[in-house]
Design an enzyme around this catalytic site. Sequence first.
Site, PDB file in Angstrom:
ATOM      1  N   ASP A   1     -47.381  29.651  20.603  1.00 56.94           N
ATOM      2  CA  ASP A   1     -46.096  30.070  20.834  1.00 56.94           C
ATOM      3  C   ASP A   1     -45.913  30.930  19.717  1.00 56.94           C
ATOM      4  O   ASP A   1     -45.417  30.362  18.547  1.00 56.94           O
ATOM      5  CB  ASP A   1     -45.193  28.771  21.100  1.00 56.94           C
TER       6      ASP A   1
ATOM      7  N   TRP B   1     -39.457  23.133  19.483  1.00 55.40           N
ATOM      8  CA  TRP B   1     -40.182  24.015  20.371  1.00 55.40           C
ATOM      9  C   TRP B   1     -41.444  23.534  20.602  1.00 55.40           C
ATOM     10  O   TRP B   1     -42.185  23.512  21.792  1.00 55.40           O
ATOM     11  CB  TRP B   1     -40.157  25.728  20.066  1.00 55.40           C
TER      12      TRP B   1
ATOM     13  N   LYS C   1     -36.718  37.968  20.983  1.00 57.62           N
ATOM     14  CA  LYS C   1     -36.616  38.131  19.140  1.00 57.62           C
ATOM     15  C   LYS C   1     -37.099  39.427  18.910  1.00 57.62           C
ATOM     16  O   LYS C   1     -36.517  40.243  18.435  1.00 57.62           O
ATOM     17  CB  LYS C   1     -37.202  36.747  18.906  1.00 57.62           C
TER      18      LYS C   1
HETATM   19  N1  PMP Z   1     -40.322  28.749  21.557  1.00 51.80           N
HETATM   20  C1  PMP Z   1     -39.531  29.426  20.315  1.00 51.80           C
HETATM   21  C2  PMP Z   1     -40.334  29.334  19.163  1.00 51.80           C
HETATM   22  C3  PMP Z   1     -38.372  29.610  20.494  1.00 51.80           C
HETATM   23  O1  PMP Z   1     -37.513  30.145  19.460  1.00 51.80           O
HETATM   24  C4  PMP Z   1     -37.821  29.555  21.775  1.00 51.80           C
HETATM   25  C5  PMP Z   1     -36.312  30.023  22.091  1.00 51.80           C
HETATM   26  N2  PMP Z   1     -35.657  29.971  20.852  1.00 51.80           N
HETATM   27  C6  PMP Z   1     -38.402  29.229  22.977  1.00 51.80           C
HETATM   28  C7  PMP Z   1     -39.639  28.823  22.751  1.00 51.80           C
HETATM   29  C8  PMP Z   1     -37.845  28.944  24.182  1.00 51.80           C
HETATM   30  O2  PMP Z   1     -37.788  30.085  24.911  1.00 51.80           O
HETATM   31  P1  PMP Z   1     -37.349  30.729  26.178  1.00 51.80           P
HETATM   32  O3  PMP Z   1     -35.580  30.244  26.091  1.00 51.80           O
HETATM   33  O4  PMP Z   1     -37.838  31.854  26.452  1.00 51.80           O
HETATM   34  O5  PMP Z   1     -37.832  29.510  27.158  1.00 51.80           O
END
Ligand code: PMP
Length: 363
Positions: free
Chosen positions: A175, A105, A199
Amino acid sequence: MRQEKQVYNFSAGPATLPREVMLQAQEEFVDFRGQGFGLLESSHRSKAFQSVIDKTEADLRELMGISDDYAVLFLQGGASLQFAMLPMNLMLEGKPAVYADTGVWASKALKEGKLFGDTEVIYSGKEGNYSSIGDPHDWKVRADASYMYICSNNTIFGTQYRWYPETGEVPLVADMSSDILSREIDVNQFGLIFAGAQKNLGPSGVTLVILRKDLAERVKATVPTMLKYKTHMDNGSMFNTPPTFAIYMVGLVAEWLKKQGGMKAIQKLNEAKSSSLYEAIDSSEFYRGTAEPADRSRMNVCFRLPSEELEAKMIAEATQAGLVGLKGHRLVGGLRASIYNAMPLEGVSRPIDFMHEFEDKNR
Ligand code: PMP
Protein backbone atom coordinates in the site's frame (compact mmCIF):
# COMPACT_ATOMS: atom_id res chain seq x y z
CA MET A 1 -8.80 36.94 -10.28
CA ARG A 2 -9.29 37.49 -6.56
CA GLN A 3 -6.20 38.13 -4.50
CA GLU A 4 -5.33 35.03 -2.56
CA LYS A 5 -3.36 34.97 0.63
CA GLN A 6 -0.46 32.53 0.60
CA VAL A 7 -1.66 29.52 2.52
CA TYR A 8 0.25 26.28 2.94
CA ASN A 9 -1.96 23.25 3.40
CA PHE A 10 -0.42 20.36 5.36
CA SER A 11 -3.47 18.10 5.19
CA ALA A 12 -2.67 14.37 5.12
CA GLY A 13 -5.09 13.85 2.27
CA PRO A 14 -6.78 14.94 0.13
CA ALA A 15 -3.70 17.10 0.02
CA THR A 16 -2.04 20.00 -1.74
CA LEU A 17 -1.75 19.63 -5.50
CA PRO A 18 0.84 21.45 -7.60
CA ARG A 19 -0.24 25.03 -8.23
CA GLU A 20 0.45 24.68 -11.96
CA VAL A 21 -1.80 21.63 -12.13
CA MET A 22 -4.67 23.46 -10.43
CA LEU A 23 -4.31 26.38 -12.81
CA GLN A 24 -4.19 24.17 -15.89
CA ALA A 25 -7.30 22.28 -14.78
CA GLN A 26 -9.04 25.61 -14.23
CA GLU A 27 -8.06 26.85 -17.67
CA GLU A 28 -9.31 23.67 -19.37
CA PHE A 29 -12.35 23.18 -17.17
CA VAL A 30 -15.16 24.63 -19.28
CA ASP A 31 -13.70 23.97 -22.72
CA PHE A 32 -11.40 20.99 -22.78
CA ARG A 33 -8.66 21.58 -25.33
CA GLY A 34 -10.97 23.25 -27.85
CA GLN A 35 -13.75 20.66 -27.99
CA GLY A 36 -16.34 23.20 -26.79
CA PHE A 37 -17.26 21.46 -23.53
CA GLY A 38 -15.50 20.10 -20.48
CA LEU A 39 -13.82 16.78 -19.87
CA LEU A 40 -16.26 16.23 -16.99
CA GLU A 41 -19.01 16.22 -19.62
CA SER A 42 -17.23 13.89 -22.05
CA SER A 43 -17.96 10.22 -22.61
CA HIS A 44 -15.34 7.91 -21.24
CA ARG A 45 -15.42 6.32 -24.71
CA SER A 46 -14.55 9.64 -26.38
CA LYS A 47 -11.27 10.21 -28.17
CA ALA A 48 -10.56 13.06 -25.78
CA PHE A 49 -10.73 10.84 -22.72
CA GLN A 50 -9.01 7.88 -24.34
CA SER A 51 -6.03 10.08 -25.09
CA VAL A 52 -6.04 11.34 -21.48
CA ILE A 53 -6.01 7.86 -19.93
CA ASP A 54 -3.43 6.57 -22.42
CA LYS A 55 -1.10 9.48 -21.77
CA THR A 56 -1.58 9.19 -18.00
CA GLU A 57 -0.67 5.52 -18.07
CA ALA A 58 2.31 6.11 -20.38
CA ASP A 59 3.67 8.88 -18.15
CA LEU A 60 3.27 6.79 -15.01
CA ARG A 61 5.05 3.90 -16.72
CA GLU A 62 7.86 6.21 -17.73
CA LEU A 63 8.21 7.85 -14.31
CA MET A 64 8.20 4.59 -12.36
CA GLY A 65 9.87 2.37 -14.96
CA ILE A 66 6.89 0.00 -15.15
CA SER A 67 7.45 -2.80 -17.65
CA ASP A 68 4.90 -4.55 -19.87
CA ASP A 69 4.81 -7.41 -17.38
CA TYR A 70 2.64 -5.14 -15.25
CA ALA A 71 -0.85 -3.74 -15.73
CA VAL A 72 -1.58 -0.17 -14.66
CA LEU A 73 -5.18 0.10 -13.49
CA PHE A 74 -7.35 3.04 -12.46
CA LEU A 75 -9.96 1.75 -10.03
CA GLN A 76 -12.50 3.11 -7.57
CA GLY A 77 -13.38 2.34 -3.96
CA GLY A 78 -10.25 3.94 -2.52
CA ALA A 79 -7.26 2.20 -1.03
CA SER A 80 -9.67 0.65 1.48
CA LEU A 81 -11.32 -1.48 -1.19
CA GLN A 82 -7.88 -2.82 -2.09
CA PHE A 83 -7.59 -4.23 1.43
CA ALA A 84 -10.35 -6.68 0.39
CA MET A 85 -9.77 -6.95 -3.36
CA LEU A 86 -6.22 -8.07 -2.75
CA PRO A 87 -7.03 -11.25 -0.77
CA MET A 88 -10.06 -11.91 -2.97
CA ASN A 89 -7.76 -12.05 -5.99
CA LEU A 90 -4.43 -13.28 -4.65
CA MET A 91 -5.12 -15.56 -1.70
CA LEU A 92 -4.38 -19.20 -2.53
CA GLU A 93 -5.99 -22.19 -0.83
CA GLY A 94 -3.98 -23.32 2.20
CA LYS A 95 -1.31 -20.67 1.68
CA PRO A 96 -1.32 -17.98 4.34
CA ALA A 97 -0.96 -14.32 3.53
CA VAL A 98 1.81 -12.67 5.57
CA TYR A 99 1.29 -9.12 6.90
CA ALA A 100 3.54 -6.58 8.57
CA ASP A 101 1.35 -4.60 10.96
CA THR A 102 2.97 -1.19 11.00
CA GLY A 103 -0.03 1.02 11.60
CA VAL A 104 -3.75 1.59 11.37
CA TRP A 105 -3.93 1.13 7.60
CA ALA A 106 -1.89 -2.07 7.64
CA SER A 107 -4.05 -3.52 10.41
CA LYS A 108 -7.20 -2.62 8.50
CA ALA A 109 -5.78 -4.51 5.52
CA LEU A 110 -4.99 -7.47 7.78
CA LYS A 111 -8.56 -7.50 9.10
CA GLU A 112 -9.88 -7.83 5.54
CA GLY A 113 -7.29 -10.47 4.67
CA LYS A 114 -8.56 -12.63 7.55
CA LEU A 115 -11.98 -12.74 5.91
CA PHE A 116 -10.60 -14.68 2.98
CA GLY A 117 -8.05 -17.12 4.37
CA ASP A 118 -5.21 -17.73 6.80
CA THR A 119 -2.99 -14.83 7.71
CA GLU A 120 0.25 -14.53 9.62
CA VAL A 121 1.67 -11.40 11.23
CA ILE A 122 5.42 -11.25 10.71
CA TYR A 123 5.89 -7.99 12.58
CA SER A 124 3.67 -5.84 14.77
CA GLY A 125 4.51 -2.35 15.95
CA LYS A 126 1.29 -2.07 17.91
CA GLU A 127 2.80 -2.24 21.40
CA GLY A 128 5.06 0.70 20.69
CA ASN A 129 2.13 2.71 19.28
CA TYR A 130 3.56 2.06 15.82
CA SER A 131 6.49 4.41 16.28
CA SER A 132 8.81 1.97 14.49
CA ILE A 133 8.65 -0.55 11.66
CA GLY A 134 11.38 -2.86 12.86
CA ASP A 135 13.95 -4.30 10.51
CA PRO A 136 12.53 -5.95 7.39
CA HIS A 137 15.96 -7.63 6.91
CA ASP A 138 15.07 -9.85 9.87
CA TRP A 139 11.78 -11.03 8.44
CA LYS A 140 11.86 -14.58 7.17
CA VAL A 141 8.89 -14.81 4.86
CA ARG A 142 7.64 -18.38 4.50
CA ALA A 143 8.12 -19.67 0.97
CA ASP A 144 4.55 -20.93 0.63
CA ALA A 145 2.88 -17.60 1.46
CA SER A 146 0.16 -16.31 -0.88
CA TYR A 147 1.76 -12.89 -0.66
CA MET A 148 3.58 -10.61 1.78
CA TYR A 149 1.88 -7.33 2.64
CA ILE A 150 3.40 -4.03 3.70
CA CYS A 151 2.25 -0.43 3.99
CA SER A 152 5.25 1.50 2.69
CA ASN A 153 4.47 4.76 4.45
CA ASN A 154 2.34 4.95 7.57
CA THR A 155 0.49 8.21 7.16
CA ILE A 156 -0.81 8.45 10.71
CA PHE A 157 2.36 7.52 12.61
CA GLY A 158 4.89 9.11 10.26
CA THR A 159 7.00 6.04 9.59
CA GLN A 160 8.29 4.79 6.27
CA TYR A 161 10.21 1.78 5.02
CA ARG A 162 13.80 2.51 4.08
CA TRP A 163 14.11 -0.86 2.38
CA TYR A 164 11.67 -3.55 1.51
CA PRO A 165 11.68 -7.16 2.73
CA GLU A 166 13.20 -9.91 0.60
CA THR A 167 10.38 -12.25 -0.32
CA GLY A 168 11.89 -14.57 -2.94
CA GLU A 169 9.10 -16.03 -5.07
CA VAL A 170 6.39 -14.70 -2.79
CA PRO A 171 4.75 -11.60 -4.32
CA LEU A 172 5.39 -8.48 -2.28
CA VAL A 173 2.31 -6.26 -2.04
CA ALA A 174 2.52 -2.65 -0.94
CA ASP A 175 0.00 0.00 0.00
CA MET A 176 1.85 3.09 -1.25
CA SER A 177 -1.06 5.48 -0.79
CA SER A 178 1.03 8.06 1.01
CA ASP A 179 4.42 7.75 -0.68
CA ILE A 180 3.86 6.64 -4.24
CA LEU A 181 5.98 8.59 -6.73
CA SER A 182 7.88 10.24 -3.90
CA ARG A 183 11.13 8.34 -4.44
CA GLU A 184 12.78 5.91 -6.80
CA ILE A 185 11.66 2.32 -6.40
CA ASP A 186 12.14 -0.85 -8.41
CA VAL A 187 8.63 -1.91 -9.39
CA ASN A 188 9.97 -5.37 -10.29
CA GLN A 189 10.40 -6.03 -6.58
CA PHE A 190 6.61 -6.03 -6.21
CA GLY A 191 3.73 -8.24 -7.23
CA LEU A 192 1.21 -5.51 -6.61
CA ILE A 193 1.31 -1.85 -5.62
CA PHE A 194 -1.78 0.20 -4.89
CA ALA A 195 -2.38 3.79 -3.88
CA GLY A 196 -5.38 5.99 -3.29
CA ALA A 197 -4.62 9.08 -5.37
CA GLN A 198 -5.42 11.81 -2.89
CA LYS A 199 -1.93 12.42 -1.48
CA ASN A 200 0.79 12.21 -4.09
CA LEU A 201 -1.14 11.48 -7.28
CA GLY A 202 -4.17 13.73 -7.59
CA PRO A 203 -7.67 14.03 -6.16
CA SER A 204 -9.62 11.33 -4.34
CA GLY A 205 -11.86 9.07 -6.41
CA VAL A 206 -9.26 7.04 -8.24
CA THR A 207 -6.99 4.30 -6.94
CA LEU A 208 -3.90 3.32 -8.86
CA VAL A 209 -3.11 -0.39 -9.01
CA ILE A 210 0.11 -1.70 -10.53
CA LEU A 211 -0.20 -5.45 -10.87
CA ARG A 212 2.09 -8.14 -12.23
CA LYS A 213 -0.11 -9.51 -14.98
CA ASP A 214 0.30 -13.21 -14.19
CA LEU A 215 -1.13 -12.63 -10.69
CA ALA A 216 -4.47 -11.57 -12.18
CA GLU A 217 -4.96 -15.21 -13.23
CA ARG A 218 -5.12 -16.47 -9.64
CA VAL A 219 -8.65 -15.27 -9.06
CA LYS A 220 -11.49 -17.72 -8.46
CA ALA A 221 -14.50 -17.69 -10.78
CA THR A 222 -16.79 -16.93 -7.83
CA VAL A 223 -15.29 -13.48 -7.20
CA PRO A 224 -17.72 -10.81 -8.51
CA THR A 225 -16.81 -9.38 -11.91
CA MET A 226 -16.20 -5.82 -10.68
CA LEU A 227 -13.85 -7.09 -7.96
CA LYS A 228 -11.57 -9.07 -10.26
CA TYR A 229 -8.37 -7.32 -11.29
CA LYS A 230 -8.57 -9.31 -14.50
CA THR A 231 -11.82 -7.60 -15.49
CA HIS A 232 -10.20 -4.18 -15.31
CA MET A 233 -6.96 -5.39 -16.86
CA ASP A 234 -8.76 -6.89 -19.85
CA ASN A 235 -10.82 -3.74 -20.37
CA GLY A 236 -8.21 -1.01 -20.05
CA SER A 237 -9.80 0.20 -16.76
CA MET A 238 -13.00 0.82 -18.72
CA PHE A 239 -15.18 -2.16 -17.89
CA ASN A 240 -17.51 0.47 -16.50
CA THR A 241 -17.31 4.26 -16.30
CA PRO A 242 -14.01 5.19 -14.67
CA PRO A 243 -13.51 8.36 -12.60
CA THR A 244 -12.58 10.38 -15.67
CA PHE A 245 -11.78 13.71 -14.07
CA ALA A 246 -9.68 12.20 -11.31
CA ILE A 247 -7.66 10.25 -13.91
CA TYR A 248 -7.16 13.46 -15.89
CA MET A 249 -5.83 15.16 -12.76
CA VAL A 250 -3.44 12.27 -12.12
CA GLY A 251 -2.25 12.75 -15.69
CA LEU A 252 -1.56 16.44 -15.07
CA VAL A 253 0.36 15.57 -11.90
CA ALA A 254 2.44 12.99 -13.80
CA GLU A 255 3.27 15.57 -16.48
CA TRP A 256 4.22 18.04 -13.76
CA LEU A 257 6.47 15.45 -12.12
CA LYS A 258 8.26 14.83 -15.40
CA LYS A 259 8.84 18.57 -15.72
CA GLN A 260 10.32 18.61 -12.21
CA GLY A 261 12.94 16.12 -13.38
CA GLY A 262 11.23 12.83 -12.52
CA MET A 263 11.78 10.57 -9.56
CA LYS A 264 15.43 11.38 -8.88
CA ALA A 265 14.72 15.09 -8.61
CA ILE A 266 11.56 14.73 -6.54
CA GLN A 267 13.25 12.28 -4.18
CA LYS A 268 16.04 14.76 -3.61
CA LEU A 269 13.56 17.52 -2.90
CA ASN A 270 11.57 15.31 -0.53
CA GLU A 271 14.76 14.41 1.33
CA ALA A 272 15.70 18.06 1.64
CA LYS A 273 12.25 19.12 2.83
CA SER A 274 11.85 16.39 5.45
CA SER A 275 15.45 16.66 6.68
CA SER A 276 15.11 20.35 7.38
CA LEU A 277 11.89 19.83 9.32
CA TYR A 278 13.39 16.98 11.38
CA GLU A 279 16.46 19.09 12.00
CA ALA A 280 14.27 21.85 13.39
CA ILE A 281 12.59 19.32 15.68
CA ASP A 282 15.81 17.65 16.83
CA SER A 283 17.71 20.87 17.46
CA SER A 284 15.17 21.94 20.08
CA GLU A 285 14.23 20.67 23.53
CA PHE A 286 10.74 22.02 22.98
CA TYR A 287 9.73 19.76 20.09
CA ARG A 288 9.88 15.99 20.09
CA GLY A 289 9.54 13.72 17.04
CA THR A 290 7.22 10.76 17.65
CA ALA A 291 8.68 8.23 15.17
CA GLU A 292 11.92 6.28 15.66
CA PRO A 293 14.54 8.37 13.83
CA ALA A 294 15.60 5.41 11.64
CA ASP A 295 12.04 4.92 10.40
CA ARG A 296 10.96 8.52 9.97
CA SER A 297 8.70 9.30 7.07
CA ARG A 298 9.70 11.84 4.45
CA MET A 299 6.01 12.49 3.78
CA ASN A 300 4.36 12.86 7.20
CA VAL A 301 6.41 14.57 9.89
CA CYS A 302 4.87 14.01 13.33
CA PHE A 303 5.95 15.87 16.45
CA ARG A 304 4.76 16.89 19.89
CA LEU A 305 5.18 19.87 22.19
CA PRO A 306 5.63 19.90 25.98
CA SER A 307 1.83 19.96 26.61
CA GLU A 308 -1.45 19.45 24.81
CA GLU A 309 -2.39 23.04 25.62
CA LEU A 310 0.66 24.30 23.79
CA GLU A 311 -0.11 21.99 20.88
CA ALA A 312 -3.64 23.39 20.56
CA LYS A 313 -2.27 26.93 20.80
CA MET A 314 0.33 26.27 18.14
CA ILE A 315 -2.20 24.74 15.74
CA ALA A 316 -4.53 27.72 16.20
CA GLU A 317 -1.78 30.30 15.71
CA ALA A 318 -0.33 28.44 12.74
CA THR A 319 -3.75 28.41 11.08
CA GLN A 320 -3.96 32.18 11.59
CA ALA A 321 -0.56 32.50 9.95
CA GLY A 322 -1.68 30.54 6.88
CA LEU A 323 -0.24 27.17 7.87
CA VAL A 324 -3.27 24.89 7.90
CA GLY A 325 -3.94 21.21 8.44
CA LEU A 326 -1.20 20.67 11.02
CA LYS A 327 -3.27 18.84 13.62
CA GLY A 328 -1.90 15.35 14.19
CA HIS A 329 -4.04 12.23 14.09
CA ARG A 330 -5.78 11.60 17.43
CA LEU A 331 -3.86 8.32 17.87
CA VAL A 332 -0.55 10.19 17.97
CA GLY A 333 -1.61 13.64 19.10
CA GLY A 334 0.51 16.70 18.54
CA LEU A 335 1.20 18.01 15.08
CA ARG A 336 1.71 16.39 11.70
CA ALA A 337 3.05 18.18 8.66
CA SER A 338 2.22 16.23 5.52
CA ILE A 339 4.70 17.35 2.92
CA TYR A 340 3.98 15.35 -0.21
CA ASN A 341 5.55 16.01 -3.61
CA ALA A 342 3.47 19.08 -4.32
CA MET A 343 4.57 20.92 -1.18
CA PRO A 344 7.20 23.42 -2.29
CA LEU A 345 10.40 24.07 -0.34
CA GLU A 346 8.97 27.34 1.05
CA GLY A 347 6.11 25.25 2.44
CA VAL A 348 8.70 23.80 4.79
CA SER A 349 10.77 26.88 5.57
CA ARG A 350 7.65 28.83 6.63
CA PRO A 351 6.62 26.37 9.36
CA ILE A 352 10.24 26.08 10.52
CA ASP A 353 10.40 29.86 11.04
CA PHE A 354 7.05 29.65 12.75
CA MET A 355 8.29 26.86 15.05
CA HIS A 356 11.31 28.94 16.12
CA GLU A 357 9.15 31.96 16.87
CA PHE A 358 6.57 29.91 18.73
CA GLU A 359 9.24 28.28 20.85
CA ASP A 360 10.81 31.64 21.72
CA LYS A 361 7.45 33.01 22.87
CA ASN A 362 6.24 29.94 24.76
CA ARG A 363 9.27 28.23 26.18
N1 PMP B 1 -3.66 3.49 3.21
C1 PMP B 1 -2.99 4.57 3.64
C2 PMP B 1 -1.52 4.47 3.86
C3 PMP B 1 -3.67 5.76 3.89
O1 PMP B 1 -3.01 6.83 4.33
C4 PMP B 1 -5.06 5.82 3.66
C5 PMP B 1 -5.89 7.06 3.84
N2 PMP B 1 -5.39 8.08 4.49
C6 PMP B 1 -5.72 4.67 3.23
C7 PMP B 1 -4.99 3.53 2.99
C8 PMP B 1 -7.20 4.66 2.99
O2 PMP B 1 -7.45 5.27 1.77
P1 PMP B 1 -8.88 5.51 1.18
O3 PMP B 1 -9.51 6.59 1.97
O4 PMP B 1 -8.59 5.89 -0.25
O5 PMP B 1 -9.64 4.23 1.28
